[in-house]
Design an enzyme around this catalytic site. Structure first.
Site, PDB file in Angstrom:
ATOM      1  N   GLY A 124       0.815  -1.222   0.000  1.00  0.00           N
ATOM      2  CA  GLY A 124       0.000   0.000   0.000  1.00  0.00           C
ATOM      3  C   GLY A 124       0.843   1.264   0.000  1.00  0.00           C
ATOM      4  N   ARG A 125       1.851   1.320   0.881  1.00  0.00           N
ATOM      5  CA  ARG A 125       2.641   2.549   0.986  1.00  0.00           C
ATOM      6  C   ARG A 125       3.680   2.671  -0.128  1.00  0.00           C
ATOM      7  NH1 ARG A 125       2.976  -0.830   5.010  1.00  0.00           N
ATOM      8  NH2 ARG A 125       4.894  -1.976   5.490  1.00  0.00           N
TER       9      ARG A 125
HETATM   10  O1  LIG Z   1      -5.622   0.443   0.377  1.00  0.00           O
HETATM   11  P1  LIG Z   1      -6.348  -0.150   1.538  1.00  0.00           P
HETATM   12  O2  LIG Z   1      -6.461  -1.647   1.444  1.00  0.00           O
HETATM   13  O3  LIG Z   1      -7.698   0.505   1.713  1.00  0.00           O
HETATM   14  O4  LIG Z   1      -5.511   0.147   2.823  1.00  0.00           O
HETATM   15  C1  LIG Z   1      -5.286   1.434   3.290  1.00  0.00           C
HETATM   16  C2  LIG Z   1      -4.270   1.480   4.410  1.00  0.00           C
HETATM   17  O5  LIG Z   1      -4.818   0.927   5.571  1.00  0.00           O
HETATM   18  C3  LIG Z   1      -4.173  -0.102   6.299  1.00  0.00           C
HETATM   19  O6  LIG Z   1      -4.710  -0.142   7.587  1.00  0.00           O
HETATM   20  C4  LIG Z   1      -2.679  -0.031   6.341  1.00  0.00           C
HETATM   21  O7  LIG Z   1      -2.186   0.406   7.563  1.00  0.00           O
HETATM   22  C5  LIG Z   1      -2.066   0.791   5.243  1.00  0.00           C
HETATM   23  O8  LIG Z   1      -0.832   0.222   4.902  1.00  0.00           O
HETATM   24  C6  LIG Z   1      -2.935   0.876   4.033  1.00  0.00           C
HETATM   25  O9  LIG Z   1      -2.300   1.659   3.060  1.00  0.00           O
END
Ligand SMILES: O=P(O)(O)OC[C@H]1O[C@H](O)[C@H](O)[C@@H](O)[C@@H]1O
Length: 547
Positions: free
Chosen positions: A267-268
């Site tokens: 994600g990041r």
């Molecule tokens: O892209 P998503 O699946 O909605 O996740 C969104 C975000 O939420 C999670 O809780 C993680 O901590 C993140 O690493 C992530 O980017």
């Protein structure tokens, strides 16, 4: 003691720290006029000056020995070649593939992922062109003027930061908005400014299960349908980006407006994937590809440059030097560029979610510190707020100063003043001001005797505060790509040295689970006995006041 702490390279650094500790950088610069040349690297117009650090040639040698003891070059190769470096989730972490030019295969489980990567980039181009040139219009035929990205964490911070950073490249006919928070204020305040007929929502979620994103997306959908009076309107006003295509279909997003990415993109680390669609919409696909090109240039450097010339490796090692051998607990970032105002927030997630780990790759608790607290603010603003603590407080806070040589908005002497401040801060942090210098200064102001002595110590700056400086020509898409990739790789270097997995984030789960249990209690006024007294008290207070 862990193998890392016991290792010869670690122990050598520990002993060496005792040698460096009493030395002042002021003296080091006096003793070695070539210090800047020795401790700086240039790469495609990016200058990395790390000479204002508490290091000498021996320090660098020992840090590099620690890197080779950890097998850093091998890990870099594993990262790029699609090995399952994310061991707890049994996944590759192939953000580098997303910015690899066509024709270079990258294999995951024996399958070349590059055709898919370039297929989706092609879809992003068609869609962003269509929205920008008015071929894709709203339900009532109006041209799209506003895009609202609904996403959180990695599905928000990267696109938001990049759209802000690249504003000079943004279309004058499009505005990009970002809604992440479950707090309805953010959505409400955003929608207040918008006309449903010309608004496009992009629901961004890797998992497509994130509560905040789905709740905001549902509310946005209600808003749209209420205003346009037709369920059919959703098809032209909603797009989605996800790895979970079943869930996007269930949510009712037209499959022609769904952009896919893959579980080997964290994600990041995802702004290079379809998650970057808001960026592509805002700055155009050619500029988005420039951003990818910049990141690829940094990838090539990271993969091929010898470690002693390797900017991400050096940055990572310097962080370890201060975090593990000087006890520094935080690392600050000061962009001297207004357009980078969300860069520290973006890097907070990148670094702290990656390296905020307490066990090593084998699950053994570590007996050394891992990720530092990352924080920052724009220069010059920070100078007038918290720099006092960095200059004269008791803690060591290593910092990166980041600045463009040219402004997108030249105006009189503004930019020279901005850069003068940037350079002056690193100089002041390094030099400090001695008692003698402070005395001379006070005497020049006419102070003598007791009055002078009473002030003297307050005017002393210890100096010897470490900083890196990153300078580049102008904040363009290519440079931004390089900068982001630089920090991604820095984080990876540190994870390798600490022997931790930077690609999972189990630590965010517990709070989510408990919120899921508390929500029904807020809804129906019940109170489970398993809560601790504080949580019970808070829920009870809510019941008394809000029901
Ligand atoms: O892209 P998503 O699946 O909605 O996740 C969104 C975000 O939420 C999670 O809780 C993680 O901590 C993140 O690493 C992530 O980017």
């Amino acid at each position: 003691m862990s193998r890392l702490i016991e290792s010869p390279a670690w122990q050598a650094l520990k002993a060496h720290q005792k040698v460096i500790e009493p030395l002042h950088m002021r003296q080091m610069f006096r003793d070695d006029p070539a210090r800047f040349d020795k401790f700086s690297v240039q790469l495609n117009g990016l200058l990395f000056d790390y000479s204002k650090n508490r290091i000498n040639a021996e320090t660098v040698k020992l840090l590099l020995a620690l890197a080779s003891q950890a097998g850093l070059p091998g890990w870099i190769e594993r990262l790029f070649s699609g090995d399952k470096v994310n061991s707890t989730e049994r996944r590759a972490a192939l953000h580098t593939a997303l910015r690899t030019p066509q024709g270079i295969p990258v294999l995951v489980d024996g399958k070349d992922v590059m055709p898919d990567v370039h297929r989706v980039l092609g879809l992003m181009r068609s869609f962003s062109d269509a929205v920008r040139n008015g071929t894709h219009r709203g339900h009532t035929g109006k041209q799209i003027t506003d895009i609202v990205n609904i996403g959180i964490g990695g599905s928000d911070l990267g696109p938001l930061m990049a759209c802000e950073a690249l504003k000079p490249y943004g279309s004058p006919n499009l505005r990009a908005h970002f809604v992440s928070n479950i707090d309805s204020t953010q959505l409400t305040e955003t929608l207040k400014k918008l006309d449903a007929e010309s608004t496009l929502f992009i629901v961004s979620s890797k998992s497509f299960t994130t509560q905040e994103t789905l709740t905001n997306a549902r509310s946005a959908r209600v808003w749209l349908v209420e205003r346009l009076g037709d369920e059919q309107a959703v098809a032209r006003h909603f797009a989605a980006i996800s790895t979970n295509l079943d869930a996007t279909a269930k949510f009712g997003i037209d499959p022609r407006n769904v952009f896919e990415f893959w579980d080997w993109v964290g994600g990041r680390y995802s702004l290079w994937s379809a998650i970057g669609l808001p960026i592509a919409l805002y700055i155009g696909m050619d500029n988005f590809e420039e951003l990818l090109g910049g990141a690829h240039a940094m990838d090539e450097h990271f993969r091929n440059a010898p470690l002693e010339q390797n900017i991400p490796a050096l940055m990572g090692l310097l962080g370890i030097w201060y975090g593990n051998f000087f006890g520094a607990g935080s690392h600050a970032l000061f962009p001297y560029d207004q357009y980078l105002h969300r860069f520290p927030a973006y890097l907070q997630q990148l670094d702290m979610e990656s390296n905020g780990k307490r066990v090593d790759r084998d699950g053994t608790p570590v007996d050394y510190d891992t990720g530092m607290v990352i924080w920052g603010e724009l220069g010059t603003n920070g100078q007038h707020a918290f720099f006092q603590l960095i200059h004269q407080g008791t803690r060591m806070i290593p910092a990166d100063f980041i600045a463009p040589l040219h402004s997108h908005n030249p105006l009189g002497e503004h930019h020279s003043l901005l850069l003068a401040n940037c350079f002056a801060q690193t100089e002041a942090l390094m030099l400090g001001k001695t008692v003698e210098e402070a005395r001379v200064e006070l005497e020049a102001q006419g102070l003598r005797g007791e009055a002078l002595e009473a002030l003297l110590q307050h005017k002393v700056f210890p100096g010897n505060k470490p900083t890196n400086t990153l300078l580049f020509d102008r904040l363009d898409p290519h440079t931004l790509g390089m900068l982001i990739a630089l920090y991604e790789h820095k984080v990876f270097v540190q994870s390798v040295l600490w022997n931790i997995n930077p690609f999972d984030q189990w630590g965010v789960e517990l709070g989510k689970q408990l919120a899921g249990k508390i929500l029904p209690e807020l809804r129906d006024g019940s109170l489970a006995s398993r809560h601790d007294a504080s949580t019970r008290g808070l829920i009870q207070h809510y019941h008394e006041r809000c029901r």
